[in-house]
Design an enzyme around this catalytic site. Structure first.
Site, PDB file in Angstrom:
ATOM      1  N   GLY A 292       0.815  -1.230   0.000  1.00 22.75           N
ATOM      2  CA  GLY A 292       0.000   0.000   0.000  1.00 22.75           C
ATOM      3  C   GLY A 292       0.839   1.266   0.000  1.00 22.75           C
ATOM      4  O   GLY A 292       0.357   2.330   0.364  1.00 22.75           O
TER       5      GLY A 292
ATOM      6  N   GLU B  28       1.310   4.631  -5.413  1.00 27.23           N
ATOM      7  CA  GLU B  28       0.088   5.277  -5.890  1.00 27.23           C
ATOM      8  C   GLU B  28      -0.726   4.282  -6.720  1.00 27.23           C
ATOM      9  O   GLU B  28      -0.160   3.305  -7.240  1.00 27.23           O
ATOM     10  CB  GLU B  28       0.455   6.460  -6.801  1.00 27.23           C
ATOM     11  CG  GLU B  28       1.194   7.573  -6.101  1.00 27.23           C
ATOM     12  CD  GLU B  28       0.395   8.158  -4.956  1.00 27.23           C
ATOM     13  OE1 GLU B  28      -0.693   8.677  -5.186  1.00 27.23           O
ATOM     14  OE2 GLU B  28       0.864   8.071  -3.804  1.00 27.23           O
TER      15      GLU B  28
ATOM     16  N   ASP C 107       5.295  12.036  -8.100  1.00 26.06           N
ATOM     17  CA  ASP C 107       4.807  12.164  -6.723  1.00 26.06           C
ATOM     18  C   ASP C 107       5.774  13.031  -5.893  1.00 26.06           C
ATOM     19  O   ASP C 107       5.352  13.943  -5.185  1.00 26.06           O
ATOM     20  CB  ASP C 107       4.652  10.760  -6.118  1.00 26.06           C
ATOM     21  CG  ASP C 107       4.150  10.808  -4.702  1.00 26.06           C
ATOM     22  OD1 ASP C 107       2.947  11.062  -4.505  1.00 26.06           O
ATOM     23  OD2 ASP C 107       4.962  10.622  -3.774  1.00 26.06           O
TER      24      ASP C 107
ATOM     25  N   LYS D  33       5.230  16.853  -4.170  1.00 28.18           N
ATOM     26  CA  LYS D  33       5.524  17.174  -2.763  1.00 28.18           C
ATOM     27  C   LYS D  33       6.527  18.324  -2.641  1.00 28.18           C
ATOM     28  O   LYS D  33       6.347  19.220  -1.821  1.00 28.18           O
ATOM     29  CB  LYS D  33       6.028  15.913  -2.058  1.00 28.18           C
ATOM     30  CG  LYS D  33       4.931  14.850  -1.929  1.00 28.18           C
ATOM     31  CD  LYS D  33       5.486  13.499  -1.555  1.00 28.18           C
ATOM     32  CE  LYS D  33       4.377  12.466  -1.401  1.00 28.18           C
ATOM     33  NZ  LYS D  33       4.889  11.095  -1.271  1.00 28.18           N
TER      34      LYS D  33
ATOM     35  N   GLY E 211       1.977   4.664   3.359  1.00 33.82           N
ATOM     36  CA  GLY E 211       1.303   3.565   4.052  1.00 33.82           C
ATOM     37  C   GLY E 211       0.148   4.077   4.881  1.00 33.82           C
ATOM     38  O   GLY E 211       0.061   5.261   5.208  1.00 33.82           O
TER      39      GLY E 211
END
Ligand code: HSE
Length: 420
Positions: free
Chosen positions: A183, A186, A197, A201, A298
């Site tokens: 998990g 993405e 990603d 950020k 996660g």
């Protein structure tokens, strides 16, 4: 005890992680924060077989969540355009928002914060960067007396998970599959492995630290998909390892912004953060360099950040929003930056090939710090590893093309070296 009524939109990995954490850690959260968080409604297009929300009201149209008596909308649907619409509707109705969605903030952050300010509501987003590892409130609150001059970090947990496993000998593909199973990745893992990603950020952090717009202007983004296991071996022989780094830096009155793989010194702080950990270095005038590290992806880690925002909302009764009032700074053109480089070149093992390759560097006046010919591969090919002196980025692309076109060269790749 303070009470907060929340509506959650989305019922995937992150949302069910939040639900479970609120259930499992209820006593701890209430005693630490004196806040009772009640989930009033969940907006979910479909059930999630992994989590039964018991008797909480479910709305199949996520927008109907906003018709309930809630203090906060928790946006966990991900994606960009529907998330934007949902957040703006919430803000326009005067309902605070907590979101973990870095993509929507990257693309529409300025608009969202402007509307939130107009409506005197808050949009909090601690878990959008490094999941629960506290960097947003650090920048917006704890460091407010400081001038931040640089933020550099490994901001994508999946990339660090893959790279640190490759460093130990694993292959790329099964390690990515493991990251998906855990998990961390993405829904579309190209966002992780192609650097997007991390770019989202660092775009958010740059906006907070330096007032760059959201969305920012184009900046250089590269992922880890071209890194090979052998790069770790050669990097290690020279005292480096390979990481994915995102950087925003004040350079006089312009901002350097970039996200790409780098070689960094093997004994540095960031080099030693393995697995799904994220790590950030923040350079400030009053505190010097701060180091922050924590799990960056996660269910549990993201729930930690969302709950910290909820507690923050319950504790504050002012009318501030997270709008950034910093003056807008211009981005530096990436092509004008200079780096040292690691080059990996596979060439035919024939007389004169070394001279042919080094002459391409010489033609562009690029100095070579070290050059090593490694043990022969099959097919009479030989790997050559070169560390260059500093040279300007605009010459890099041309040099790569020139090297690739040489008849005696089979493969070429390069990684920038991060010096500080
Ligand atoms: N896919 C993201 C990562 C999740 O690996 O860092 C957290 O934003």
């Amino acid at each position: 005890m303070k009470k907060l009524k929340i509506g959650i939109c989305g019922w995937g990995n992150v949302a069910t992680g939040l639900y479970k954490t609120l259930e499992d850690n209820r006593i701890q959260i209430e005693s630490n924060s004196n806040t009772q968080i009640d989930i009033v409604v969940i907006g979910a297009r479909r059930d999630n077989p992994k989590c039964d929300p018991k008797n909480i009201t479910i709305e199949r149209d996520i927008f109907d969540v906003l018709n309930h008596d809630i203090d906060v909308l928790v946006e966990l649907i991900g994606g960009v355009e529907v998330a934007r619409e949902l957040i703006l509707k919430s803000v326009n109705k005067g309902i605070n928002v907590v979101t973990a969605n870095k993509a929507v903030l990257f693309h529409h952050g300025d608009e969202i914060f402007e509307k939130a300010n107009l409506n005197n509501v808050k949009v909090l987003f601690e878990s959008s960067v490094c999941a629960g590892t506290p960097i947003i409130k650090l920048l917006t609150e704890e460091l407010s007396a400081n001038k931040v001059t640089k933020i550099a970090g490994m901001l994508n947990g999946t990339s660090n998970f893959i790279l640190s496993n490759m460093e130990e000998g694993s292959d790329f593909k099964p390690t990515l599959e493991l990251a998906q199973k855990e998990g961390y990745a993405e829904p579309d893992p190209t966002f992780d492995i192609e650097g997007l990603d991390a770019a989202h950020k660092i775009g958010i952090l740059s906006s907070l630290a330096f007032g760059t717009p959201l969305p920012p202007n184009d900046f250089y983004i590269e992922g880890i998909s071209n890194i090979k296991k052998i790069d770790f071996k050669y990097a290690k022989e020279m005292g480096y390892t390979v990481k994915h780094l995102a950087v925003t830096k004040l350079n006089e009155d312009q901002i350097e912004l970039r996200a790409h793989p780098v070689l960094i010194k093997i004994n540095s702080y960031l080099a030693n953060l393995k697995s799904v950990r994220n790590g950030i270095e923040v350079e400030t005038d009053l505190l010097g360099t701060l180091h922050i590290a924590g799990s960056g992806a996660g269910q549990e880690s993201t729930a930690s950040g969302v709950i910290s925002d909820l507690v923050h909302l319950a504790n504050s009764n002012d009318n501030f929003s997270e709008k950034n009032s910093k003056s807008k700074n211009k981005l530096i053109n990436f092509l004008s930056l200079s780096f040292q480089y690691y080059f990996y070149i596979e060439a035919e093992d024939v007389p004169g090939v070394m001279a042919l390759i080094t002459s391409q560097f010489a033609k562009k006046k690029i100095g070579i710090e070290s050059i090593v010919q490694k043990e022969n591969l099959k097919n009479n090919m030989v790997p050559i590893v070169i560390i260059t002196d500093l040279f300007v980025e605009k010459d890099h692309k041309d040099l790569l093309q020139t090297l690739k076109k040489l008849d005696s060269v089979d493969a070429v790749r390069s990684i920038r070296i991060e010096l500080d």
